[in-house]
Design a protein around this motif. Structure first.
Motif, PDB file in Angstrom:
ATOM      1  N   GLN A  86       0.858  -1.181   0.000  1.00 14.48           N
ATOM      2  CA  GLN A  86       0.000   0.000   0.000  1.00 14.48           C
ATOM      3  C   GLN A  86       0.898   1.236   0.000  1.00 14.48           C
ATOM      4  OE1 GLN A  86      -2.190   0.425   3.721  1.00 14.48           O
ATOM      5  NE2 GLN A  86      -0.620  -0.717   4.802  1.00 14.48           N
ATOM      6  N   THR A 129      -5.285   1.911   4.378  1.00 15.57           N
ATOM      7  CA  THR A 129      -5.293   2.704   3.148  1.00 15.57           C
ATOM      8  C   THR A 129      -3.905   3.249   2.843  1.00 15.57           C
ATOM      9  OG1 THR A 129      -7.553   3.383   3.654  1.00 15.57           O
ATOM     10  CG2 THR A 129      -6.389   4.657   1.998  1.00 15.57           C
ATOM     11  N   VAL A 130      -3.305   3.854   3.867  1.00 16.30           N
ATOM     12  CA  VAL A 130      -1.963   4.417   3.768  1.00 16.30           C
ATOM     13  C   VAL A 130      -1.221   4.056   5.048  1.00 16.30           C
ATOM     14  CG1 VAL A 130      -0.577   6.526   3.598  1.00 16.30           C
ATOM     15  CG2 VAL A 130      -2.745   6.373   2.362  1.00 16.30           C
ATOM     16  N   ALA A 179      -3.769   7.088  -2.435  1.00 13.95           N
ATOM     17  CA  ALA A 179      -4.312   5.768  -2.102  1.00 13.95           C
ATOM     18  C   ALA A 179      -5.308   5.302  -3.161  1.00 13.95           C
ATOM     19  CB  ALA A 179      -4.984   5.801  -0.732  1.00 13.95           C
TER      20      ALA A 179
END
Length: 107
Positions: A19, A50-51, A106
Motif C-alpha cells: 500500500q 489505506t496508507v 491511495a
C-alpha cells in the motif's frame, strides 16, 4: 501510531509495502517535526489499511536520509510500489490537507 523505521527496516516496511507509505523524515531537535507528530500518529490510525505512515529519525539513519536527498525537516515522502511519488517539505499542511493529499495517493 506511526511505525518507527530505520536504515535496516526501511526496505521491508516501505519499499516492499503493498500500500502507499508516507515516510516522515524527522529530527528530535526539529520543533515543527514535534508539532506534526500527534497529527501523523492520529492519521496512522485513521488511514490504517489505506496508507501506512512511518517515521524515520534522520539523525540515526544517515543512509536512507542521504539516499532520498532529505535536507530539511520535516520532509514527507509518499512511496508507492517501492518508488517515491510525491514529497512535501515543512509543516505547513493542516490535518485536512494531509488527509486529502494521502487519499489522492491511495486511490
Amino acid at each position: 501510531m506511526a511505525l518507527d523505521v530505520d536504515d535496516a527496516s526501511f526496505a521491508r516496511e516501505v519499499l516492499a509495502a503493498d500500500q502507499p507509505v508516507l515516510v516522515d523524515f524527522w529530527a528530535e531537535w526539529c520543533a515543527p517535526c514535534l508539532a506534526m507528530a500527534p497529527t501523523l500518529d492520529e492519521l496512522a490510525v485513521t488511514l490504517a489499511g489505506t496508507v501506512k505512515i512511518v517515521k524515520l529519525d534522520v539523525a540515526g539513519n544517515p543512509a536512507i536520509t542521504s539516499q532520498y536527498n532529505v535536507r530539511n525537516m520535516p520532509t514527507l515522502i509518499v512511496f508507492k510500489q517501492g518508488q517515491p511519488v510525491d514529497m512535501k517539505v515543512g509543516a505547513g499542511q493542516s490535518r485536512v490537507q494531509l488527509i486529502k493529499w494521502l487519499e489522492s495517493h491511495a486511490a
